[in-house]
Design an enzyme around this catalytic site. Structure first.
Site, PDB file in Angstrom:
ATOM      1  N   GLU A 167      16.239  29.577  61.789  1.00  0.00           N
ATOM      2  CA  GLU A 167      15.888  30.733  60.970  1.00  0.00           C
ATOM      3  C   GLU A 167      14.597  30.466  60.201  1.00  0.00           C
ATOM      4  O   GLU A 167      14.631  29.836  59.130  1.00  0.00           O
ATOM      5  CB  GLU A 167      17.003  31.023  59.963  1.00  0.00           C
ATOM      6  CG  GLU A 167      18.316  31.404  60.586  1.00  0.00           C
ATOM      7  CD  GLU A 167      19.116  32.310  59.665  1.00  0.00           C
ATOM      8  OE1 GLU A 167      19.450  33.415  60.084  1.00  0.00           O
ATOM      9  OE2 GLU A 167      19.377  31.909  58.515  1.00  0.00           O
TER      10      GLU A 167
ATOM     11  N   GLY B 174      14.949  38.571  56.186  1.00  0.00           N
ATOM     12  CA  GLY B 174      14.912  39.731  55.303  1.00  0.00           C
ATOM     13  C   GLY B 174      13.533  40.355  55.156  1.00  0.00           C
ATOM     14  O   GLY B 174      13.325  41.211  54.297  1.00  0.00           O
TER      15      GLY B 174
ATOM     16  N   LYS C 298      26.202  37.597  53.460  1.00  0.00           N
ATOM     17  CA  LYS C 298      25.666  37.137  52.163  1.00  0.00           C
ATOM     18  C   LYS C 298      26.568  37.667  51.040  1.00  0.00           C
ATOM     19  O   LYS C 298      27.762  37.815  51.256  1.00  0.00           O
ATOM     20  CB  LYS C 298      24.198  37.551  52.028  1.00  0.00           C
ATOM     21  CG  LYS C 298      23.374  37.143  53.263  1.00  0.00           C
ATOM     22  CD  LYS C 298      21.896  37.222  53.088  1.00  0.00           C
ATOM     23  CE  LYS C 298      21.223  36.783  54.387  1.00  0.00           C
ATOM     24  NZ  LYS C 298      19.775  36.729  54.293  1.00  0.00           N
TER      25      LYS C 298
ATOM     26  N   ASN D 282      26.020  37.382  58.967  1.00  0.00           N
ATOM     27  CA  ASN D 282      26.044  36.727  57.658  1.00  0.00           C
ATOM     28  C   ASN D 282      25.950  37.817  56.592  1.00  0.00           C
ATOM     29  O   ASN D 282      24.881  38.364  56.353  1.00  0.00           O
ATOM     30  CB  ASN D 282      24.854  35.749  57.568  1.00  0.00           C
ATOM     31  CG  ASN D 282      24.701  35.143  56.181  1.00  0.00           C
ATOM     32  OD1 ASN D 282      25.600  35.249  55.336  1.00  0.00           O
ATOM     33  ND2 ASN D 282      23.559  34.509  55.931  1.00  0.00           N
TER      34      ASN D 282
ATOM     35  N   GLU E 197      18.734  30.187  51.902  1.00  0.00           N
ATOM     36  CA  GLU E 197      18.969  30.645  50.525  1.00  0.00           C
ATOM     37  C   GLU E 197      19.702  29.572  49.719  1.00  0.00           C
ATOM     38  O   GLU E 197      19.509  29.450  48.514  1.00  0.00           O
ATOM     39  CB  GLU E 197      19.729  31.984  50.544  1.00  0.00           C
ATOM     40  CG  GLU E 197      18.797  33.117  50.939  1.00  0.00           C
ATOM     41  CD  GLU E 197      19.455  34.266  51.699  1.00  0.00           C
ATOM     42  OE1 GLU E 197      20.676  34.414  51.617  1.00  0.00           O
ATOM     43  OE2 GLU E 197      18.712  35.010  52.377  1.00  0.00           O
TER      44      GLU E 197
ATOM     45  N   SER F 224      15.485  38.820  60.618  1.00  0.00           N
ATOM     46  CA  SER F 224      15.108  40.200  60.942  1.00  0.00           C
ATOM     47  C   SER F 224      15.506  40.616  62.366  1.00  0.00           C
ATOM     48  O   SER F 224      14.786  41.374  63.029  1.00  0.00           O
ATOM     49  CB  SER F 224      13.599  40.425  60.704  1.00  0.00           C
ATOM     50  OG  SER F 224      13.288  40.221  59.327  1.00  0.00           O
TER      51      SER F 224
ATOM     52  N   HIS G  15      21.970  27.226  54.883  1.00  0.00           N
ATOM     53  CA  HIS G  15      21.165  28.443  54.932  1.00  0.00           C
ATOM     54  C   HIS G  15      19.979  28.301  53.976  1.00  0.00           C
ATOM     55  O   HIS G  15      20.095  27.672  52.925  1.00  0.00           O
ATOM     56  CB  HIS G  15      22.020  29.661  54.543  1.00  0.00           C
ATOM     57  CG  HIS G  15      21.308  30.956  54.787  1.00  0.00           C
ATOM     58  ND1 HIS G  15      20.389  31.469  53.899  1.00  0.00           N
ATOM     59  CD2 HIS G  15      21.349  31.809  55.829  1.00  0.00           C
ATOM     60  CE1 HIS G  15      19.911  32.596  54.396  1.00  0.00           C
ATOM     61  NE2 HIS G  15      20.472  32.827  55.571  1.00  0.00           N
TER      62      HIS G  15
HETATM   63  P1  PGA Z   1      18.120  38.895  58.058  1.00  0.00           P
HETATM   64  O1  PGA Z   1      18.835  37.553  57.523  1.00  0.00           O
HETATM   65  O2  PGA Z   1      18.750  39.245  59.373  1.00  0.00           O
HETATM   66  O3  PGA Z   1      18.423  39.930  56.986  1.00  0.00           O
HETATM   67  O4  PGA Z   1      16.673  38.606  58.178  1.00  0.00           O
HETATM   68  C1  PGA Z   1      19.168  36.505  58.395  1.00  0.00           C
HETATM   69  C2  PGA Z   1      19.873  35.421  57.641  1.00  0.00           C
HETATM   70  O5  PGA Z   1      19.534  35.162  56.469  1.00  0.00           O
HETATM   71  O6  PGA Z   1      20.802  34.763  58.180  1.00  0.00           O
END
Ligand code: PGA
Length: 262
Positions: free
Chosen positions: A174, A180, A14, A12, A106, A220, A104
Site C-alpha cells: 500500500e 485515500g 477503518k 478495511n 495509519e 484508492s 497499516h
Molecule cells: P483506500 O484505503 O482504499 O481508501 O485508499 C486503503 C487502505 O488504507 O487500506
C-alpha cells in the site's frame, strides 16, 4: 511454475460502522454477492471491522453460514496482562477471526509503530493461529528518495524476522501516497513492487511459500480500476479502504472477473 492463488478482496473499514451498522452491512453485502452469483473461487471476500463489531459479525456469519471471511484491524504484540486498551490475538481467535491487518500505514504514522513492533505483532498473530495481512508501503518522499521498492522491501524483511513461513501470511503493498488520495498506483507500479516483495518471500522462506502467498495492492482501489491490477501476474487481490464502505462498489470489486468479462 504457475501456482493458483485465490484472489483476495479485503475491506478495511477503518474507524467506520458501529456494531449495529456492521450487521446490516454484512447482511446486505452477502445478499449482493449472492444475487450476483459471486463465485468465491474467483475471489475470497473479507471484511475488517472495528474491534467492537467483531462479535456481531461473527454471530451473523456463523448463524447464516455466510461465505465471507473477517478479521481485525490490529492486534497486540502481547498475549495478556497490563496493556490498557490493547487487544490480544487470543481474543480475536476466540471470535473466529481468520485474519488480522498488521502494520497499516495509519498505525505506523499515527501511532508510531516501528518495524520491530510490526514484527512482534506478526509473531503474536501466528501464536494465536491468525493470518497476518501485513501492510508495507512507501511515502511520496520515500519514492522520490529511494525509488519504488526499497522501503516496502525493507519493511517486509524486518516484519518477517523469526517468522515461520508455514503459518500463513498475506502481504499488502500500500503506497502511502495512494491511500485515500484517489490517486492509485499504476498497475505496472503495483506489479513491480509486488514482484519484489514476492522475491523477498522466496529468499526468506522458500520459492514454494512465495508462490503460495497472496500479495495484494491497496490504495484508492475501486470497481473501475480493480481489473487492471488483477491482470498483473504478481497482484493477487486488493486491500480496499473507502470503497469497501459502499456495498455495491465493494461487491463489484469482488466480482472483478465478471465486469471485465474475463
Ligand atoms: P483506500 O484505503 O482504499 O481508501 O485508499 C486503503 C487502505 O488504507 O487500506
Amino acid at each position: 511454475m504457475a501456482v493458483k492463488r485465490t484472489p483476495f478482496i479485503a475491506g478495511n473499514w477503518k474507524m467506520n460502522l458501529d456494531h449495529l451498522q456492521s450487521i446490516a452491512f454484512v447482511q446486505k453485502l452477502a445478499w449482493s454477492l449472492s444475487d450476483a452469483r459471486h463465485d468465491f473461487a474467483d475471489a475470497e471476500v473479507a471484511v475488517f471491522p472495528p474491534f467492537t463489531d467483531l462479535r456481531s459479525v461473527q454471530t451473523l456469519i456463523s448463524a447464516d453460514s455466510l461465505p465471507i471471511s473477517y478479521g481485525a484491524q490490529d492486534v497486540s504484540a502481547h498475549d495478556s496482562g497490563a496493556y490498557t486498551g490493547e487487544i490480544s490475538g487470543a481474543f480475536l481467535a476466540a471470535l473466529d477471526c481468520r485474519y488480522v491487518i498488521i502494520g497499516h500505514s495509519e498505525r505506523r504514522t499515527l501511532h508510531g509503530e516501528s518495524d520491530d513492533e510490526v514484527n512482534a505483532k506478526v509473531l503474536a498473530a501466528h501464536r494465536h493461529g491468525l493470518i497476518p495481512v501485513l501492510c508495507v508501503g512507501e511515502t511520496a518522499e520515500d519514492l522520490e528518495a529511494h525509488g519504488p521498492s526499497a522501503v516496502p522491501v525493507a519493511q517486509l524483511r524486518a516484519a518477517l524476522e523469526g517468522v515461520d513461513g508455514s503459518k500463513g501470511l498475506v502481504v499488502a503493498y500500500e503506497p502511502v501516497w495512494a491511500i485515500g488520495s484517489g490517486q492509485a498506483a499504476t498497475p505496472a507500479q503495483a506489479e513491480q513492487v509486488a514482484a519484489a516483495l514476492r522475491g523477498v518471500l522466496a529468499e526468506v522462506f522458500s520459492e514454494e511459500t512465495a508462490q503460495a502467498t497472496r500479495v495484494l495492492y491497496g490504495g484508492s482501489v475501486k470497481a473501475a480500476n480493480i481489473a487492471s491490477f488483477l491482470r498483473e501476474p504478481n497482484v493477487d487481490g486488493a486491500l480496499v479502504g473507502g470503497a469497501s464502505l459502499d456495498i455495491d462498489e465493494f461487491s463489484s470489486i469482488a466480482r472483478f472477473k465478471k465486469h471485465v468479462g474475463a
